[in-house]
Motif scaffolding. Structure first.
Motif, PDB file in Angstrom:
ATOM      1  N   SER A  62      -3.685   9.477  22.999  1.00 31.51           N
ATOM      2  CA  SER A  62      -4.790   9.662  23.562  1.00 31.51           C
ATOM      3  C   SER A  62      -4.375  10.544  25.353  1.00 31.51           C
ATOM      4  N   THR A  63      -4.291  10.040  26.781  1.00 35.39           N
ATOM      5  CA  THR A  63      -4.069  11.099  27.461  1.00 35.39           C
ATOM      6  C   THR A  63      -2.822  11.198  28.490  1.00 35.39           C
ATOM      7  N   GLY A  66      -4.264   8.392  31.113  1.00 38.85           N
ATOM      8  CA  GLY A  66      -4.186   7.088  30.511  1.00 38.85           C
ATOM      9  C   GLY A  66      -3.535   6.119  30.158  1.00 38.85           C
ATOM     10  N   ASN A  98      -7.273  12.655  23.222  1.00 40.27           N
ATOM     11  CA  ASN A  98      -8.833  11.522  21.764  1.00 40.27           C
ATOM     12  C   ASN A  98      -8.611  12.084  20.780  1.00 40.27           C
ATOM     13  N   THR A 223     -14.548   9.270  21.878  1.00 38.01           N
ATOM     14  CA  THR A 223     -14.060   9.126  22.955  1.00 38.01           C
ATOM     15  C   THR A 223     -14.151  10.305  24.026  1.00 38.01           C
ATOM     16  N   SER A 249      -6.402   3.310  21.263  1.00 34.39           N
ATOM     17  CA  SER A 249      -5.305   3.950  22.337  1.00 34.39           C
ATOM     18  C   SER A 249      -6.311   4.982  23.406  1.00 34.39           C
ATOM     19  N   ARG A 250      -7.035   5.263  21.915  1.00 32.06           N
ATOM     20  CA  ARG A 250      -8.626   6.613  22.404  1.00 32.06           C
ATOM     21  C   ARG A 250      -9.381   5.574  23.259  1.00 32.06           C
ATOM     22  N   GLY A 253      -7.250   5.214  27.171  1.00 32.44           N
ATOM     23  CA  GLY A 253      -7.114   5.988  27.915  1.00 32.44           C
ATOM     24  C   GLY A 253      -8.877   6.431  28.602  1.00 32.44           C
ATOM     25  N   GLU A 254      -9.621   6.054  28.119  1.00 31.00           N
ATOM     26  CA  GLU A 254     -10.945   6.600  28.188  1.00 31.00           C
ATOM     27  C   GLU A 254     -11.220   5.336  29.168  1.00 31.00           C
TER      28      GLU A 254
END
Length: 349
Positions: A62-63, A66, A98, A223, A249-250, A253-254
């Motif tokens: 992810s980020t 996030g 992502n 995502t 986790s994607r 993160g969003e």
């Protein structure tokens, strides 16, 4: 070697004697002083060697924004265990933004090239890290099914270079479906947002939907902003009455964007972590991820102190939370049966 010499010399000096003259005493005192200096130098060298700055690699699909909250919990726990960032450890962060399947192998290889001392990663990241190295210790933060994914040989005896924590995600997806059916009167059709690679979780959730007499509309979801908007439009077209996402986790993160879209399309939703509800989401049921990241720090502490990952059993999640937001329910015109909030750990009114 130098320490052993100093110690053996001291032992020879302090053996019992019957009588010492003043001259002998001075000689002994001088020699003891020299040995003491040598001993101090030995410990000084040892202290410098143990003062190494360890490098921890963090790998996630992810980020950075996030994962900020969970990473803060991880760093706080390391601090409690006596680690000081910048003094005896640093963290090399690698986020796939992502684009996990595309970027994770490359990012894992980058951490290996840096020769980090340990890699901390979620399930997908742990798989990429293991492919990149079979020697660098890897700590999983919340693996979905580490045995099924062949990350470890078993939970009790993982073997190899991977250990950490399992989040029991497949089983919890079934529980979320059950809660969703209880919370949404006359629910018959559920939209399931999922990335393309979700086979382990789908093995559990498909039969659960059948058992609950729910029609599961699987919506493969990208995502990014466009992909998420398209997924919710598809959900509406398929006439679903509620949605849920698989554990990813994607999606985590969003979460802010996903919660906003669920409100925009007036779709009741249940999520896998409480942070979605913190963003205004309707409900969440899942493991306490903050607790998992703290416990991951304990694994890192042990490994940096010499423990082998293969000897550290994989631990399962022990803390679970059901959080419900009645304010969010009101905003989409949903009346939730009283019995549902009564089961919650936390109710937002």
């Amino acid at each position: 070697m130098l320490r052993r010499f100093a110690l053996s010399s001291l032992l020879r000096i302090v053996r019992p004697v019957t009588l010492l003259t003043s001259k002998d005493m001075k000689k002994k005192f001088t020699f003891l002083s020299v040995c003491a200096i040598v001993f101090a130098l030995c410990f000084s060298v040892h202290a410098q060697q143990s003062g190494k700055i360890f490098r921890i690699g963090f790998l996630d699909s992810s980020t950075a924004s996030g994962m900020a909250g969970l990473l803060e919990a991880f760093r706080q726990e390391l601090s409690k265990l006596g680690w000081i960032e910048g003094k005896n450890f640093t963290i090399e962060y690698r986020f796939a933004e992502n684009k996990g399947s595309e970027r994770l192998p490359e990012l894992a290889a980058d951490l290996v090239r840096l020769k980090v001392d340990v890699i901390v990663a979620a399930s997908q990241g742990a798989a990429s890290a293991k492919k990149a190295s079979t020697t660098i210790p890897i700590v999983m933060t919340n693996a979905v099914d580490p045995v099924g994914a062949r990350l470890v040989a078993s939970l009790a005896q993982p073997g190899g270079n991977v250990t950490g924590l399992s989040a029991l995600s497949p089983e919890l997806n079934s529980k979320r479906l059950e809660i969703l059916k209880d919370a949404v009167p006359k629910l018959a059709r559920v939209g399931l947002l999922r990335p393309s690679a979700a086979s382990l979780q789908m093995k559990e959730i498909r039969p659960a939907a059948v058992a609950l007499k729910l029609k599961l509309e699987e919506i493969e979801t990208q995502t990014d902003a466009k992909g998420l908007e398209s997924a919710f439009k598809t959900a509406k077209q398929k006439q679903v009455s509620a949605i849920m996402t698989i554990t990813s986790s994607r999606f985590f993160g969003e979460r802010k964007r996903i919660v906003e879209l669920a409100g925009k399309y007036r779709l009741p939703a249940i999520y896998f972590q409480k942070e979605f509800v913190d963003e205004g989401g309707l409900m969440s049921y899942g493991v306490d991820s903050t607790d998992l990241f703290r416990r991951a720090a304990v694994y890192v502490d042990k490994i940096l102190k010499g423990a082998k990952p293969g000897d550290l059993p994989v631990q399962q999640a022990t803390k679970f939370e059901f959080v419900i937001n009645l304010k969010a329910a009101k905003q989409i015109g949903l009346t939730i049966p009283v019995r549902v909030p009564e089961r919650a750990n936390k109710v937002i009114k």
